[in-house]
Every structure is written in C-alpha cells, then in structure tokens.
Design a protein around this motif. Structure first.
Motif: not given
Length: 326
Positions: A3, A14, A40-41, A45, A70, A74-75
């Motif tokens: 990050q 990210s 995502w995995e 982000t 998702v 988390d985004l």
C-alpha cells in the motif's frame, strides 16, 4: 499487495489500481465480478472508474458487485466527472454539472461517498475556481473523501493545486491521473515535476502503452486485440511506429533476461517511477488481470531501469535542456 499513500495525504491505496473502462460495454458483469474478486484477493484496493465509462454502465456494474461480492469498506473507489457526450462541448466542469454528475455516480455505485473524486479534464470555458469550488463542496458535504484531477497539463495542474493550497479551508488536490508508460513519457516534462513539488500522487493510465508493451503486436495485429478492432484501432495505432518497436524490443530483451514477461517489466518500470502512486491496469478477464498482478513480486535491477530509461527517453529541448554547458 503493498500500500502507498496517495501524494501527501493520509489515504493509502494499493500500488496497482483496477481499471473499469470496458465494464458494462465489452466486459460483462460476470467477468467484471471475477476481476474484482481476483483483485481484492490479491490485496488490491483502488478501483478506478468514471461516469462516462459505458455511459454510466461501469459504475452501475461496480455498484452491484460491491453489494454482492466485495465489502465496500475494503475498496478505495475513484470516479471522475466532467466529460459529456455532447459533441459540441467535450467537457463541462461547471459547478452545477459536476455536482449533479457526482450525485448520479453515487446512485449508480450504491454508496454514500466515493473515496476519490476527480475532474476528468480541464474545461477552458468554465472558470477554474468554479470547478474547484465543486470539489470543495463534494468534500464538505461528505460525498467525496479526497479529490483530484485528470488530464491536466503542467500549468493547469500547478494553478489548480496552488489555488487550493493558498485559500484557507479549501481541499488540497490529492491526485492527478495521466497516461504514462515507456511509450508515453510526455508528462515528465512539466506535469510530473509539478506533482512531485506539490505533493500530488500520480495515477498512470495506460501503463502498458495501450497494450503494445505486452509484445503482442510485434508480429502483427492480433484479430482479438484492441488494435484489431474497428472501434479501438485508432487508439493503438500511434504506438505501432518504429520508435515504439525499439522500446518494445528492449522490454522483451529485459524480460527474457529476467525470466519474466514483457508485461511485468513494463508495469514494474512505471510503478516504481518517482511520484507514481498506482498505475491503473485494465484487463479483458480475470486470468489476464492475475498475470498483471503477479508483478507485485518483481523489482527491476537498476541497470535494466537505466537501459529502459535510455531507449525510451523523450526529446526535451528548450527550456528543459541544460544550456549552461553552451
């Protein structure tokens, strides 16, 4: 995925972003879902979209996927406004249009706020301070957490960022999104130095030179590629000249020496350039995206970076040339 802070802000994203330009038009909801889940995995982000991608379809698809696949938290969702389909006026960055466009984006995305809201391009008709007022209103109203611009040349970016910092209570620009790759280094003349000086994070678009740096055009134009389609051929053609071929050959040679693919070399080069926060990567499907995301483990040796710098160096003359030696 590592990050990074977006410019001199507290927002962490990210170091690769997911682009959605084709979502809702060439990429269906199922393929988009696979891409978002893969991203995502992998620890990604930052998801980049715009209100004009597929006439709003990209935002709509992303909103449905946030709801089903998702978690929103988390985004880091980045969208843009200011482009208009009207052929008589390509951009409308008036306060009224921008704020109405933001409300429409939020509705399609199914969220109360976007993490990053960007002006899609400079509007020469609307006073710049009016455009910037819309960014302030978006933040103070809670509809956007951070703001930025896109496709601003050097003086436009410097003027906008300086205005925001000079007037108390206004929201500093966090980002600028510009095309940047080994095949397009024009922003190094003025935009990138301005961004570095002003603490603005760069989000490179088309980091693979519109797909040419993957090497897939070395032996011709694949029928299934963007260059082989009637709609997108003009987008790719400028990067199929002799200069580009030399650069692609150098990328391929470097990739062979490192036992990786050309896409890895091209992405790693732009990802780790000074001032870059996160290149925005688009893909046809999840498998192609996963290949791009594998660059996370690669750092280019200094001598390879220097060789790529040399072969792709843009020609800058006055006033960039060092005339003190004359």
């Amino acid at each position: 995925m590592e990050q990074r802070h977006l410019g001199r802000t507290g927002l962490r994203v990210s170091r690769l972003g997911l682009g959605t330009l084709t979502w809702g038009r060439y990429t269906g909801e199922r393929d988009a879902a696979d891409q978002l889940k893969t991203f995502w995995e992998a620890g990604g982000t930052l998801v980049d979209t715009a209100d004009v991608y597929a006439d709003g379809g990209a935002e709509y698809v992303l909103g449905r996927l946030i709801e089903d696949f998702v978690p929103r938290a988390d985004l880091v969702i980045a969208t843009k406004a200011g482009s208009v389909p009207d052929p008589d006026r390509r951009f409308d960055c008036s306060r009224g249009h921008l704020l109405s466009a933001l409300d429409a984006s939020l509705q399609r995305l199914g969220t109360d706020y976007v993490d990053l809201w960007q002006v899609h391009a400079f509007d020469p008709v609307t006073p710049l301070d009016e455009t910037l007022q819309a960014l302030d209103i978006a933040v103070t109203s809670g509809r956007a957490r951070y703001v930025g611009v896109s496709n601003y040349c050097g003086w436009q970016l410097a003027k906008a960022a300086t205005w925001q910092r000079a007037v108390p209570g206004r929201t500093p620009l966090a980002s600028t999104q510009m095309e940047y790759s080994l095949l397009q280094r024009g922003i190094e003349r003025e935009v990138l130095p301005a961004a570095l000086d002003l603490g603005i994070g760069l989000l490179p678009s088309s980091p693979l030179g519109r797909g040419v740096l993957t090497g897939k055009y070395r032996s011709g134009t694949p029928v299934e590629s963007r260059g082989g389609s009637e709609e997108m051929a003009a987008f790719v053609d400028p990067y199929l000249d002799d200069t580009a071929r030399l650069i692609v050959d150098a990328v391929t040679t470097a990739a062979d020496g490192l036992a990786v693919r050309p896409i890895d070399v091209a992405l790693a080069w732009v990802r780790d350039r000074p001032g870059v926060t996160a290149p925005i990567v688009g893909a046809r499907n999840a498998q192609q995206l996963a290949q791009a995301l594998s660059v996370e483990a690669l750092s280019l040796p200094g001598e390879i970076c220097q060789a790529l710098d040399d072969v792709s160096a843009p020609l800058h003359r006055y006033p960039d040339h060092d005339w003190s030696t004359l």
